[in-house]
Design a protein around this motif. Sequence first.
Motif, PDB file in Angstrom:
ATOM      1  N   LEU A  36       0.825  -1.197   0.000  1.00 45.36           N
ATOM      2  CA  LEU A  36       0.000   0.000   0.000  1.00 45.36           C
ATOM      3  C   LEU A  36       0.869   1.260   0.000  1.00 45.36           C
ATOM      4  O   LEU A  36       0.558   2.253  -0.673  1.00 45.36           O
ATOM      5  CB  LEU A  36      -0.931  -0.007   1.209  1.00 45.36           C
ATOM      6  CG  LEU A  36      -1.916   1.162   1.318  1.00 45.36           C
ATOM      7  CD1 LEU A  36      -2.782   1.251   0.063  1.00 45.36           C
ATOM      8  CD2 LEU A  36      -2.790   1.006   2.558  1.00 45.36           C
ATOM      9  N   GLY A  37       1.979   1.203   0.726  1.00 39.66           N
ATOM     10  CA  GLY A  37       2.890   2.338   0.729  1.00 39.66           C
ATOM     11  C   GLY A  37       3.494   2.582  -0.638  1.00 39.66           C
ATOM     12  O   GLY A  37       3.605   3.735  -1.088  1.00 39.66           O
ATOM     13  N   MET A  38       3.874   1.504  -1.327  1.00 36.68           N
ATOM     14  CA  MET A  38       4.427   1.650  -2.676  1.00 36.68           C
ATOM     15  C   MET A  38       3.376   2.172  -3.645  1.00 36.68           C
ATOM     16  O   MET A  38       3.671   2.988  -4.535  1.00 36.68           O
ATOM     17  CB  MET A  38       4.987   0.306  -3.153  1.00 36.68           C
ATOM     18  CG  MET A  38       6.163  -0.203  -2.327  1.00 36.68           C
ATOM     19  SD  MET A  38       6.745  -1.846  -2.845  1.00 36.68           S
ATOM     20  CE  MET A  38       7.294  -1.488  -4.510  1.00 36.68           C
ATOM     21  N   LEU A  39       2.119   1.721  -3.474  1.00 41.62           N
ATOM     22  CA  LEU A  39       1.047   2.189  -4.339  1.00 41.62           C
ATOM     23  C   LEU A  39       0.797   3.680  -4.154  1.00 41.62           C
ATOM     24  O   LEU A  39       0.638   4.429  -5.136  1.00 41.62           O
ATOM     25  CB  LEU A  39      -0.232   1.394  -4.055  1.00 41.62           C
ATOM     26  CG  LEU A  39      -1.477   1.825  -4.839  1.00 41.62           C
ATOM     27  CD1 LEU A  39      -1.252   1.649  -6.342  1.00 41.62           C
ATOM     28  CD2 LEU A  39      -2.694   1.028  -4.375  1.00 41.62           C
ATOM     29  N   ILE A  40       0.769   4.141  -2.899  1.00 37.72           N
ATOM     30  CA  ILE A  40       0.553   5.564  -2.630  1.00 37.72           C
ATOM     31  C   ILE A  40       1.697   6.394  -3.193  1.00 37.72           C
ATOM     32  O   ILE A  40       1.484   7.465  -3.779  1.00 37.72           O
ATOM     33  CB  ILE A  40       0.391   5.793  -1.117  1.00 37.72           C
ATOM     34  CG1 ILE A  40      -0.886   5.115  -0.614  1.00 37.72           C
ATOM     35  CG2 ILE A  40       0.355   7.283  -0.788  1.00 37.72           C
ATOM     36  CD1 ILE A  40      -1.048   5.156   0.893  1.00 37.72           C
ATOM     37  N   SER A  41       2.925   5.908  -3.040  1.00 36.33           N
ATOM     38  CA  SER A  41       4.077   6.633  -3.580  1.00 36.33           C
ATOM     39  C   SER A  41       4.008   6.718  -5.101  1.00 36.33           C
ATOM     40  O   SER A  41       4.314   7.766  -5.691  1.00 36.33           O
ATOM     41  CB  SER A  41       5.380   5.949  -3.147  1.00 36.33           C
ATOM     42  OG  SER A  41       5.502   5.939  -1.732  1.00 36.33           O
ATOM     43  N   ALA A  42       3.614   5.620  -5.732  1.00 36.97           N
ATOM     44  CA  ALA A  42       3.501   5.626  -7.195  1.00 36.97           C
ATOM     45  C   ALA A  42       2.423   6.606  -7.652  1.00 36.97           C
ATOM     46  O   ALA A  42       2.609   7.344  -8.629  1.00 36.97           O
ATOM     47  CB  ALA A  42       3.198   4.217  -7.701  1.00 36.97           C
TER      48      ALA A  42
END
Length: 287
Positions: free
Chosen positions: A38-44
């Motif tokens: 989820l953190g990687m998705l938000i960053s993307a």
Amino acid sequence: MAQSTINPTTHDFSPIQEQRYLEPSTFWSIRQDFPKWLGMLISALALAVPIALWALVSYAGWVTPAFLPTPTAVFSAGMDMFVSGGLVIDVLVSCARVAAGFLVAGIIGVPIGIAMGTFYSMESLFAPIVGTVRYMPVMAFVPLIVIWVGLGEPSKIIIIFLGVVLYNAIMVADAVKFIPNEMINVAYTLGANRAEVLTRVIVPAVFPSVLDTLRVNISGAWNYLVIAELVAAQQGLGYKIVQSQRFLQTDKVLFCIALIGIIGLAIDYGLKFISRMLTPWADQTRN
């Protein structure tokens, strides 16, 4: 119906407060486990949304290319600069200037900060100077720096140094003040002298904060790079930005700015990795 209890001393009746439980939340959890995906998705998404808006506005022709060129034009201009414009040399020159200025700022600023946070006498000595000079714009010192040291590389390094050194000192001094007094008192109880308290208690305790301070403030060194390369520079990313601005080459300006951001992001992640390797015990307090 709420139950009541009798206070044995005053015989007052007061309702029993019902137990309230905090509802679990993944997105709004406070310093709790957060899914990595989820953190990687938000960053993307944080990167993709502005780029998508930029592409939409520029490709639709809602603004002129001189004001906002398309992502394709910016990328093409950057590749041309790498191939025929000597941009690799500019990157290396700018990195060398930032590294030199920031290294000197760390060598001077960190010990001053440790001294200010440790000794009240040193705080009384340095605080008036640091507190006053840090509000003075570095740009105002440029004419004096040119008069004092000339137009060569030392002037550019000094500008970067002045932009960072005082913030290193202040942030490190504040970090030292957060060291619990109990740690120092225990060291005195065990027979340590002042030098041993400084070198074996204060310095190891503040070391993770020093690394984080350097990681944060190196961004300031890159911000002052453009100012430094206004001083009779012939190479460097800041010089390229200024030259492209004069000829309204917005695509080259945007590419150089984005390149500085990419370099800074790589440095930031590199320093984070070094910090975790050197101070693994501080991971709980490190962002």
